[in-house]
Motif scaffolding. Structure first.
Motif, PDB file in Angstrom:
ATOM      1  N   PRO A  18       0.829  -1.212   0.000  1.00 41.32           N
ATOM      2  CA  PRO A  18       0.000   0.000   0.000  1.00 41.32           C
ATOM      3  C   PRO A  18       0.860   1.258   0.000  1.00 41.32           C
ATOM      4  O   PRO A  18       1.851   1.358   0.730  1.00 41.32           O
ATOM      5  N   LEU A  19       0.475   2.195  -0.834  1.00 42.94           N
ATOM      6  CA  LEU A  19       1.179   3.474  -0.924  1.00 42.94           C
ATOM      7  C   LEU A  19       0.850   4.343   0.278  1.00 42.94           C
ATOM      8  O   LEU A  19      -0.275   4.324   0.788  1.00 42.94           O
ATOM      9  N   GLU A  20       1.836   5.092   0.721  1.00 41.18           N
ATOM     10  CA  GLU A  20       1.585   6.076   1.776  1.00 41.18           C
ATOM     11  C   GLU A  20       0.931   7.294   1.143  1.00 41.18           C
ATOM     12  O   GLU A  20       1.371   7.787   0.102  1.00 41.18           O
ATOM     13  N   LEU A  21      -0.145   7.783   1.770  1.00 38.76           N
ATOM     14  CA  LEU A  21      -0.877   8.933   1.249  1.00 38.76           C
ATOM     15  C   LEU A  21      -0.798  10.083   2.243  1.00 38.76           C
ATOM     16  O   LEU A  21      -0.858   9.879   3.453  1.00 38.76           O
ATOM     17  N   ALA A  22      -0.701  11.297   1.715  1.00 40.59           N
ATOM     18  CA  ALA A  22      -0.617  12.486   2.575  1.00 40.59           C
ATOM     19  C   ALA A  22      -1.985  12.947   3.055  1.00 40.59           C
ATOM     20  O   ALA A  22      -2.082  13.837   3.890  1.00 40.59           O
ATOM     21  N   ALA A  23      -3.057  12.344   2.527  1.00 41.86           N
ATOM     22  CA  ALA A  23      -4.422  12.709   2.906  1.00 41.86           C
ATOM     23  C   ALA A  23      -5.293  11.475   2.804  1.00 41.86           C
ATOM     24  O   ALA A  23      -4.924  10.499   2.137  1.00 41.86           O
ATOM     25  N   PRO A  24      -6.464  11.465   3.428  1.00 43.49           N
ATOM     26  CA  PRO A  24      -7.339  10.284   3.351  1.00 43.49           C
ATOM     27  C   PRO A  24      -7.735   9.929   1.916  1.00 43.49           C
ATOM     28  O   PRO A  24      -7.934   8.758   1.607  1.00 43.49           O
ATOM     29  N   THR A  25      -7.866  10.939   1.064  1.00 43.57           N
ATOM     30  CA  THR A  25      -8.155  10.713  -0.354  1.00 43.57           C
ATOM     31  C   THR A  25      -7.229  11.585  -1.177  1.00 43.57           C
ATOM     32  O   THR A  25      -7.070  12.777  -0.893  1.00 43.57           O
ATOM     33  N   VAL A  26      -6.596  10.985  -2.160  1.00 44.72           N
ATOM     34  CA  VAL A  26      -5.718  11.727  -3.066  1.00 44.72           C
ATOM     35  C   VAL A  26      -6.339  11.698  -4.455  1.00 44.72           C
ATOM     36  O   VAL A  26      -6.689  10.636  -4.968  1.00 44.72           O
ATOM     37  N   GLU A  27      -6.478  12.893  -5.052  1.00 47.59           N
ATOM     38  CA  GLU A  27      -7.184  13.025  -6.323  1.00 47.59           C
ATOM     39  C   GLU A  27      -6.266  13.580  -7.401  1.00 47.59           C
ATOM     40  O   GLU A  27      -5.436  14.459  -7.143  1.00 47.59           O
ATOM     41  N   VAL A  28      -6.454  13.077  -8.612  1.00 47.88           N
ATOM     42  CA  VAL A  28      -5.700  13.570  -9.767  1.00 47.88           C
ATOM     43  C   VAL A  28      -6.618  13.567 -10.979  1.00 47.88           C
ATOM     44  O   VAL A  28      -7.387  12.626 -11.184  1.00 47.88           O
ATOM     45  N   SER A  29      -6.544  14.633 -11.754  1.00 52.97           N
ATOM     46  CA  SER A  29      -7.260  14.705 -13.026  1.00 52.97           C
ATOM     47  C   SER A  29      -6.263  14.488 -14.152  1.00 52.97           C
ATOM     48  O   SER A  29      -5.243  15.176 -14.230  1.00 52.97           O
ATOM     49  N   VAL A  30      -6.534  13.514 -15.009  1.00 54.88           N
ATOM     50  CA  VAL A  30      -5.662  13.201 -16.137  1.00 54.88           C
ATOM     51  C   VAL A  30      -6.330  13.693 -17.413  1.00 54.88           C
ATOM     52  O   VAL A  30      -7.410  13.215 -17.774  1.00 54.88           O
ATOM     53  N   GLU A  31      -5.721  14.667 -18.061  1.00 50.69           N
ATOM     54  CA  GLU A  31      -6.250  15.164 -19.322  1.00 50.69           C
ATOM     55  C   GLU A  31      -5.723  14.304 -20.467  1.00 50.69           C
ATOM     56  O   GLU A  31      -4.646  13.716 -20.386  1.00 50.69           O
ATOM     57  N   ALA A  32      -6.487  14.244 -21.551  1.00 50.26           N
ATOM     58  CA  ALA A  32      -6.081  13.465 -22.723  1.00 50.26           C
ATOM     59  C   ALA A  32      -4.725  13.933 -23.232  1.00 50.26           C
ATOM     60  O   ALA A  32      -4.473  15.135 -23.338  1.00 50.26           O
ATOM     61  N   GLY A  33      -3.840  12.993 -23.522  1.00 49.67           N
ATOM     62  CA  GLY A  33      -2.539  13.327 -24.085  1.00 49.67           C
ATOM     63  C   GLY A  33      -1.455  13.646 -23.065  1.00 49.67           C
ATOM     64  O   GLY A  33      -0.324  13.947 -23.438  1.00 49.67           O
ATOM     65  N   THR A  34      -1.774  13.560 -21.773  1.00 52.27           N
ATOM     66  CA  THR A  34      -0.758  13.843 -20.755  1.00 52.27           C
ATOM     67  C   THR A  34       0.290  12.735 -20.735  1.00 52.27           C
ATOM     68  O   THR A  34      -0.051  11.552 -20.624  1.00 52.27           O
ATOM     69  N   PRO A  35       1.589  13.061 -20.845  1.00 51.49           N
ATOM     70  CA  PRO A  35       2.632  12.035 -20.826  1.00 51.49           C
ATOM     71  C   PRO A  35       2.649  11.273 -19.495  1.00 51.49           C
ATOM     72  O   PRO A  35       2.357  11.848 -18.440  1.00 51.49           O
ATOM     73  N   PRO A  36       2.984   9.989 -19.516  1.00 51.00           N
ATOM     74  CA  PRO A  36       3.010   9.182 -18.286  1.00 51.00           C
ATOM     75  C   PRO A  36       3.909   9.778 -17.200  1.00 51.00           C
ATOM     76  O   PRO A  36       3.589   9.677 -16.009  1.00 51.00           O
ATOM     77  N   ARG A  37       5.022  10.375 -17.588  1.00 50.86           N
ATOM     78  CA  ARG A  37       5.910  10.969 -16.582  1.00 50.86           C
ATOM     79  C   ARG A  37       5.193  12.084 -15.812  1.00 50.86           C
ATOM     80  O   ARG A  37       5.304  12.187 -14.590  1.00 50.86           O
TER      81      ARG A  37
END
Length: 320
Positions: A18-37
């Protein structure tokens, strides 16, 4: 042989841990074409406590990096590198949507977000200044800065995530419009174009009239005439406006009164859509300095004050 085997064992252990998280829920928005890095870096910035390079190398090594889908994602305690990637590859979102309408003000935007189904109201108690700082735009007034569109989001994510997407989308649309601006435009900055676009948005909803309305205002800016547009005065009145714009309102000076002050108002007055942005930077080639509503959603354009007064008598007062 022993060292490579140890490396594989460590990697497999990390992938299932399990990854350590800095908050109870971690959110990310991925837009089309965003490089994996950049996606890996976004997760770490959002609160996944790990090396962004390590996360990126996992995406790349898995062979799944190119299958990551655009969307809004959230992870909670127990998520592993393996499940995090699987969530994005599978597009594992339980989606809801919120529609933000062209021509709405910032106040209307916030009210609609507050009503959006199963959207966490993270910004409910924030002031405008606090909210803009939270999305990474400190010191910028919010009016006009969010692109009107329908936004899909994962159930339970914060309204801040939607606002970040809408802000980034408006910046993208504004930059694209500004790059295609007419050569002789009397606008010096993209921000001025955004303000003019917001006025065009409020003055007409008729597609065929947008560039002509923009042309009238552009002509007025060129010759130093006041814009004299009612929507800016109404915006300045705010909640004091009761639906009836009176002469006293037009004669009372204020920063948004374009009857008493020349040039553009200090900020946009609404959220313009793509068509109004384009009209503001590519206005119609016209000599018109005036326009008046015909009463059917269209406008009558005039080059002279006499012609305009005749149009006002015909379309506003019912006299030929």
């Amino acid at each position: 042989m022993l060292l490579p085997l140890v490396g594989v064992v460590i990697a497999l252990w990390w992938l299932g841990r399990p990854l350590e998280l800095a908050a109870p829920t971690v959110e990310v928005s991925v837009e089309a074409g965003t490089p994996p890095r950049q996606i890996a870096e976004a997760w770490v910035r959002a609160g996944v406590v790990t090396s962004p390079r390590l996360l990126y190398e996992w995406f790349r090594w898995s062979g799944e990096a190119r299958r990551i889908r655009a969307g809004s994602y959230a992870v909670e305690p127990g998520a592993t590198p393996r499940t995090l990637l699987a969530k994005m590859v599978e597009g594992d979102e339980q989606l809801a949507t919120v529609r933000l309408i062209e021509g709405w003000t910032w106040r209307q935007f916030r009210a609609e977000l507050a009503k959006a189904p199963r959207l966490k109201p993270t910004t409910a108690q924030m002031s405008d200044a606090e909210l803009m700082a939270a999305i990474g735009a400190p010191g910028i007034a919010p009016e006009g800065r969010f692109f009107p569109d329908t936004y899909a989001y994962s159930v339970g994510v914060s309204d801040l995530l939607v606002l970040k997407r809408a802000y980034a989308k408006m910046q993208q649309e504004l930059d694209a419009a500004w790059a295609e601006r007419a050569a002789d435009l009397p606008l010096k900055t993209p921000e001025q174009a955004l303000t003019l676009a917001s006025i065009v948005e409020k003055e007409t909803g008729r597609e065929a009239d947008r560039s002509l309305v923009a042309g009238v205002f552009t002509n007025r800016l060129r010759v130093g005439m006041p814009l004299q547009t009612d929507p800016t005065v109404i915006y300045g009145l705010g909640e004091r406006f009761d639906g009836n714009l009176r002469r006293v309102h037009l004669e009372t000076d204020g920063p948004f009164n374009t009857y008493t002050r020349p040039g553009l108002p200090p900020t946009p007055i609404a959220m313009p859509g793509r068509a109004s942005l384009r009209a503001a930077v590519q206005p119609a080639a016209t000599k018109a300095l005036y326009f008046v509503a015909r009463g059917d959603g269209s406008s009558q354009f005039s080059e002279t004050l006499d012609a305009h007064n005749r149009a006002v008598n015909q379309f506003q007062r019912g006299r030929k």
